[in-house]
Design a protein around this motif. Structure first.
Motif, short mmCIF file in Angstrom:
data_model
loop_
_atom_site.label_atom_id
_atom_site.label_comp_id
_atom_site.label_asym_id
_atom_site.label_seq_id
_atom_site.Cartn_x
_atom_site.Cartn_y
_atom_site.Cartn_z
N LYS A 1 0.84 -1.19 0.00
CA LYS A 1 0.00 0.00 0.00
C LYS A 1 0.88 1.24 0.00
O LYS A 1 2.05 1.20 0.39
CB LYS A 1 -0.95 0.00 1.20
N LEU B 1 2.10 4.61 1.40
CA LEU B 1 2.18 5.32 2.67
C LEU B 1 3.20 6.43 2.54
O LEU B 1 4.37 6.17 2.26
CB LEU B 1 2.58 4.37 3.81
N ARG C 1 4.78 0.48 0.33
CA ARG C 1 5.27 -0.37 1.40
C ARG C 1 4.72 -1.78 1.21
O ARG C 1 3.56 -1.97 0.85
CB ARG C 1 4.82 0.18 2.76
#
Length: 223
Positions: free
Chosen positions: A179, A181, A186
């Motif tokens: 996802k 971030l 990450r």
């Protein structure tokens, strides 16, 4: 009895409980580019470094590409292939079949049966001509009785019924996801179904990938 996959300078083994018990059908789920082959190779390399023999079945790479891939990550396996402690398998060419093999051809192969760990990367309904998810998983569970079987699969390429049976029949499941971030992508290893461990685990393990160093476990998880 369990097999350690610990290597120097890498906390993955520690974060995942210290090893994998014999008798497990260990499934790694993740979509394309989430790191299924990376994690499979990291586990295989760790097993080899701790004296555990491995058979690695790839539905995606020929042996030369696999050796180059492993070298680039810092997980060289050529010497182990030469010595016989690591067996790299493609269903068509190594099993010497003019067309797709049966799953039994793989599981009854004497050289594969001699190995402590069998890794199948990845589950592909087109990989064996007799594919049936119930029979497939039941045979792999039976085969794991004296060893460890690790299977990778991409949920997006499977129907819901197949995914359900994989979840039901696997003794251990990890999922890979990523996802954004803070503007950075990450990566995470989530221990979803992980009942047998040598010591405590970290439920979600963040990681990154570096050339020559492979899978690098991050210091802490971000939820």
């Amino acid at each position: 009895m369990f097999f350690s996959f610990k290597i120097d300078g890498d906390e993955l083994d520690k974060r995942m409980g210290g090893g994998v018990y014999v008798g497990q059908l260990f499934t790694i789920l993740g979509d394309n580019s989430e790191g299924k082959t990376l994690l499979s190779l990291r586990l295989a390399y760790g097993f080899l470094k701790n004296g555990t023999s491995v058979a690695y079945v790839s539905s995606q790479m020929p042996v030369r590409e696999f050796i180059s891939f492993s070298d680039a990550l810092g997980y060289p396996v050529l010497n182990e292939i030469i010595s016989g402690t690591f067996m790299f398998v493609t269903p068509v060419f190594i099993l010497r079949k003019p067309k797709k093999a049966r799953l039994d051809d793989l599981l009854n192969n004497e050289k594969i049966r001699e190995k402590n760990v069998l890794i199948i990367d990845s589950l592909n309904p087109a990989m064996f001509y007799d594919f049936d998810i119930n029979t497939y998983m039941e045979k792999l569970r039976k085969f794991s009785e004296n060893r460890v079987v690790i299977l990778t699969a991409s949920p997006s390429s499977l129907d819901d019924a197949t995914t359900l049976r994989i979840n039901q029949l696997s003794t251990t499941i990890v999922t890979l996801h990523s996802k954004e971030l803070g503007g950075m992508k990450r990566h995470f290893i989530d221990l979803v179904k992980y009942p047998m461990v040598v010591r405590s685990i970290q439920q979600s393990i963040p990681f990154r990938v570096e050339p020559g160093r492979g899978l690098i476990v991050e210091i802490s998880s971000v939820s």
